[in-house]
Enzyme design. Structure first.
Site, PDB file in Angstrom:
ATOM      1  N   GLU A 145      37.135  39.426  34.576  1.00 23.71           N
ATOM      2  CA  GLU A 145      38.252  38.925  33.902  1.00 23.71           C
ATOM      3  C   GLU A 145      39.209  38.352  34.396  1.00 23.71           C
ATOM      4  OE1 GLU A 145      39.957  40.877  30.808  1.00 23.71           O
ATOM      5  OE2 GLU A 145      39.662  43.228  31.690  1.00 23.71           O
ATOM      6  N   ASN A 147      42.779  39.750  34.061  1.00 20.38           N
ATOM      7  CA  ASN A 147      43.942  39.753  33.266  1.00 20.38           C
ATOM      8  C   ASN A 147      44.860  39.352  33.567  1.00 20.38           C
ATOM      9  OD1 ASN A 147      42.455  42.514  31.689  1.00 20.38           O
ATOM     10  ND2 ASN A 147      42.529  42.254  34.512  1.00 20.38           N
ATOM     11  N   SER A 152      47.306  46.621  35.006  1.00 17.25           N
ATOM     12  CA  SER A 152      47.912  47.970  34.935  1.00 17.25           C
ATOM     13  C   SER A 152      47.524  48.509  36.717  1.00 17.25           C
ATOM     14  CB  SER A 152      47.831  48.648  34.514  1.00 17.25           C
ATOM     15  OG  SER A 152      46.679  49.047  34.300  1.00 17.25           O
ATOM     16  N   LYS A 307      39.374  35.787  26.608  1.00 15.61           N
ATOM     17  CA  LYS A 307      38.034  35.552  27.145  1.00 15.61           C
ATOM     18  C   LYS A 307      37.024  33.971  26.216  1.00 15.61           C
ATOM     19  CE  LYS A 307      37.468  40.630  28.230  1.00 15.61           C
ATOM     20  NZ  LYS A 307      39.055  41.207  27.437  1.00 15.61           N
ATOM     21  N   LYS A 366      30.657  40.006  24.291  1.00  8.02           N
ATOM     22  CA  LYS A 366      32.306  40.418  24.000  1.00  8.02           C
ATOM     23  C   LYS A 366      33.287  40.207  23.276  1.00  8.02           C
ATOM     24  CE  LYS A 366      32.818  41.035  29.502  1.00  8.02           C
ATOM     25  NZ  LYS A 366      33.579  40.336  30.635  1.00  8.02           N
ATOM     26  N   GLU A 370      41.328  43.849  24.655  1.00  7.74           N
ATOM     27  CA  GLU A 370      40.925  43.779  26.236  1.00  7.74           C
ATOM     28  C   GLU A 370      42.108  45.259  25.803  1.00  7.74           C
ATOM     29  OE1 GLU A 370      42.003  42.186  28.850  1.00  7.74           O
ATOM     30  OE2 GLU A 370      41.615  39.953  27.385  1.00  7.74           O
ATOM     31  N   ARG A 452      38.639  50.172  41.882  1.00 11.93           N
ATOM     32  CA  ARG A 452      38.376  51.637  40.643  1.00 11.93           C
ATOM     33  C   ARG A 452      37.301  51.206  40.628  1.00 11.93           C
ATOM     34  NH1 ARG A 452      40.455  48.805  35.266  1.00 11.93           N
ATOM     35  NH2 ARG A 452      39.744  46.587  36.527  1.00 11.93           N
TER      36      ARG A 452
HETATM   37  P1  ADP Z   1      38.968  44.871  29.032  1.00  9.47           P
HETATM   38  O1  ADP Z   1      39.584  44.080  28.991  1.00  9.47           O
HETATM   39  O2  ADP Z   1      38.285  45.570  27.900  1.00  9.47           O
HETATM   40  O3  ADP Z   1      39.087  45.690  29.649  1.00  9.47           O
HETATM   41  P2  ADP Z   1      36.099  44.043  30.471  1.00  9.47           P
HETATM   42  O4  ADP Z   1      35.287  42.696  30.597  1.00  9.47           O
HETATM   43  O5  ADP Z   1      37.377  43.620  31.742  1.00  9.47           O
HETATM   44  O6  ADP Z   1      37.139  43.696  29.404  1.00  9.47           O
HETATM   45  O7  ADP Z   1      35.573  44.859  30.453  1.00  9.47           O
HETATM   46  C1  ADP Z   1      35.824  45.916  30.856  1.00  9.47           C
HETATM   47  C2  ADP Z   1      34.345  46.779  30.995  1.00  9.47           C
HETATM   48  O8  ADP Z   1      33.286  46.084  30.658  1.00  9.47           O
HETATM   49  C3  ADP Z   1      34.578  45.683  33.152  1.00  9.47           C
HETATM   50  O9  ADP Z   1      35.659  47.188  33.933  1.00  9.47           O
HETATM   51  C4  ADP Z   1      33.215  46.894  33.444  1.00  9.47           C
HETATM   52  O10 ADP Z   1      32.349  47.789  33.835  1.00  9.47           O
HETATM   53  C5  ADP Z   1      32.415  46.657  31.986  1.00  9.47           C
HETATM   54  N1  ADP Z   1      31.622  44.620  31.844  1.00  9.47           N
HETATM   55  C6  ADP Z   1      32.150  43.729  31.697  1.00  9.47           C
HETATM   56  N2  ADP Z   1      31.786  42.538  31.810  1.00  9.47           N
HETATM   57  C7  ADP Z   1      31.019  43.100  32.614  1.00  9.47           C
HETATM   58  C8  ADP Z   1      29.588  42.395  33.594  1.00  9.47           C
HETATM   59  N3  ADP Z   1      29.438  40.848  33.521  1.00  9.47           N
HETATM   60  N4  ADP Z   1      28.463  43.257  33.565  1.00  9.47           N
HETATM   61  C9  ADP Z   1      28.970  44.193  33.939  1.00  9.47           C
HETATM   62  N5  ADP Z   1      30.129  45.221  33.513  1.00  9.47           N
HETATM   63  C10 ADP Z   1      30.785  44.916  32.358  1.00  9.47           C
HETATM   64 MG    MG Z   2      38.923  44.712  32.150  1.00 10.11          MG
END
Ligand code: ADP
Ligand code: MG
Length: 476
Positions: A145, A147, A152, A307, A366, A370, A452
């Site tokens: 994604e 941000n 941060s 998203k 999703k 966030e 991370r």
């Molecule tokens: P947020 O806005 O809550 O950070 P993310 O889309 O970054 O949402 O998803 C949170 C976490 O979920 C990511 O840091 C990753 O570890 C896992 N994640 C998200 N999308 C995927 C994906 N397509 N495949 C594998 N892991 C994912």
């Molecule tokens: Mg994220």
């Protein structure tokens, strides 16, 4: 293979124990700090921010790819934020069912009706990726994604390279130590804020950090504040409540908080529904958006980071429309997209539901949220979609291909945590910073990176959520 680099060190448990002690002290010396859970709003007792004992291998070409594409993502986010028809169309179905996005969208509409009162735009974002491991062993950079709000760890990640360099020296690996890259997102983010402040053009005006109620991660932000003060740019930290109580606009829509003129509002809070604890918080958000202060991000850039917008961008022809004369930029951006699928009502959305029900382990579901911990995986996807499949509520979600990075072993150091070797997955982020003044992009850069790492047992969650820890890439 890269992941074998530190194998001998990792299995030497006496050495690992010694290194872990050294690492924690070095993290404290370098200022990789967090307040403790018991007293999140006081700096009397602090601890190290969680981090990996060793850096994690990242292929060099893929790392460089993430830095190179970043200015294009900056441009893309900025263009989306100016395209009101696109935002309206992309979010039309989502705002019917998702209250939070709908409230943000209403603010956006109000600002458009009234006319934007500031032509300076400041964007600080972070594009996050995982390295997808295809069958042939090669890995590909795939965006998780972007941000656009409160991205941060630009501060703390400016200090972690020194920690890993030190550990590798103590471990008898001076060559690897020299390979740890410099990283200073704090300086780059602050440079963009400083440029914005100068363009605003009032020496007495402040940069206001709009901060959370609970501020464990304050040091991450302090690095940026310090950089600004070093340039003699004054900063203040205020909560929504403070703005409700003492914020106002003058006849020229200049924003004042506690009697101080605000040149820049840097939001580090306000991306989750629960950040708005009362109607007054929403009023305060609207007031800030209406003001002449430069918002980072402004409401349209906030919406550009949803998203749903990410999913719409992946449709054929959409990125192309934003870069009509730059096929190379389109190619670089598109190369990072994983499969993203609509759940809007209609045959295309029905097909997405069928796909997800048939093989839920291949996807992530999703919602428009966030901050980690909101996504849905595996069997739970089936549960949720079986309940929602014919209801418009499904349009609050998007479906995404699950990225499968190769696990790497490491030790995760966190306060009072056990010292055990873990199978880990890493997420690489690139920090983007841009400043636009009317039609002129006066800054557009990638200002650093973030790695991370989390135990592969967890499918979701960031550092703040207590799942992932800070890391550094060791290029291989
Ligand atoms: P947020 O806005 O809550 O950070 P993310 O889309 O970054 O949402 O998803 C949170 C976490 O979920 C990511 O840091 C990753 O570890 C896992 N994640 C998200 N999308 C995927 C994906 N397509 N495949 C594998 N892991 C994912
Ligand atoms: Mg994220």
């Amino acid at each position: 293979m890269g992941e074998k680099i530190l194998d001998e060190v990792m299995i030497n448990s006496a050495l690992v124990k010694e290194l872990a002690d050294v690492a924690k002290d070095e993290a404290l010396l370098q200022g990789v700090l967090m307040r403790i859970q018991e007293s999140p709003n006081s700096s009397e007792l602090v601890t190290y921010a969680p981090f990996t004992l060793f850096p994690s291998p990242v292929p060099k070409a893929i790392f460089l790819q993430s830095l190179e594409v970043q200015p294009h993502f900056n441009t893309l986010v900025d263009k989306i934020s100016q395209d009101t028809d696109f935002l309206q169309e992309a979010l039309a179905n989502t705002i019917e069912v998702d209250d939070f996005t709908a409230r943000l969208f209403r603010i956006h509409q109000k600002i458009l009706e009234e006319g934007r009162s500031q032509e300076i735009v400041l964007g600080l974002n972070r594009s996050d990726y995982m390295l997808d491991q295809s069958g042939d062993g090669a890995s590909a950079l795939k965006q998780i994604e972007i941000n656009t709000f409160a991205a941060s760890f630009g501060g703390l990640s400016s200090r972690t390279p020194a920690v890993h360099r030190h550990i590798l020296k103590v471990a008898g690996r001076p060559e690897e130590s020299r390979q740890i890259l410099d990283n200073n997102p704090a300086a780059g983010l602050a440079r963009a804020v400083a440029k914005t402040w100068e363009l605003y053009g009032s020496e007495r005006a402040f940069v206001m950090f709009l901060v959370e109620e609970v501020q464990r991660n304050i040091f991450d932000q302090r690095y940026i504040e310090s950089e600004l003060w070093r340039r003699n740019i004054p900063t203040i930290r205020k909560r929504f409540d403070d703005v409700c109580r003492s914020g106002s606009l003058d006849q020229d829509k200049r924003l004042f908080v506690d009697g101080k003129e605000i040149a820049v509002v840097y939001f580090r809070n306000g991306y989750m529904p629960q950040n708005y604890t009362s109607e007054q918080c929403w009023d305060a958000r609207l007031m800030m958006e209406r003001s002449r202060a430069v918002k980072c991000p402004d409401i349209s850039t906030h919406l550009a980071g949803t998203k749903k917008v990410q999913q719409v961008l992946a449709r054929p022809g959409v990125v192309e429309k934003f870069f009509p004369d730059q096929p190379e930029a389109v190619k670089q951006i598109r190369a990072t997209f994983a499969g993203l699928y609509t759940l809007d009502m209609g045959p295309e959305g029905d097909h997405t539901v069928e796909m997800a029900l048939a093989d839920p382990d291949r996807y992530v579901l999703k919602p428009q949220r966030e901050g980690g911990g909101n996504n849905i995986y595996g069997a739970e996807i089936r549960q949720v979609l079986e309940g929602l499949k014919d209801a418009t509520q499904r349009t609050a979600y998007i479906l995404m291909d699950k990225i499968n990075p190769a696990p790497v072993q490491n030790y995760l150091l966190r306060r009072d945590g056990p010292l055990t070797i873990n199978n880990c997955l890493s997420e690489l982020g690139a920090f983007g910073a841009y400043v636009r003044h009317g039609a002129d992009m006066v800054m557009n850069e990638c200002v650093g990176h973030l790695l991370r790492t989390k135990s592969s047992e967890h499918s979701d969650g960031g550092v703040a959520a207590g799942v992932a820890v800070l890391d550094n890439p060791l290029l291989v």
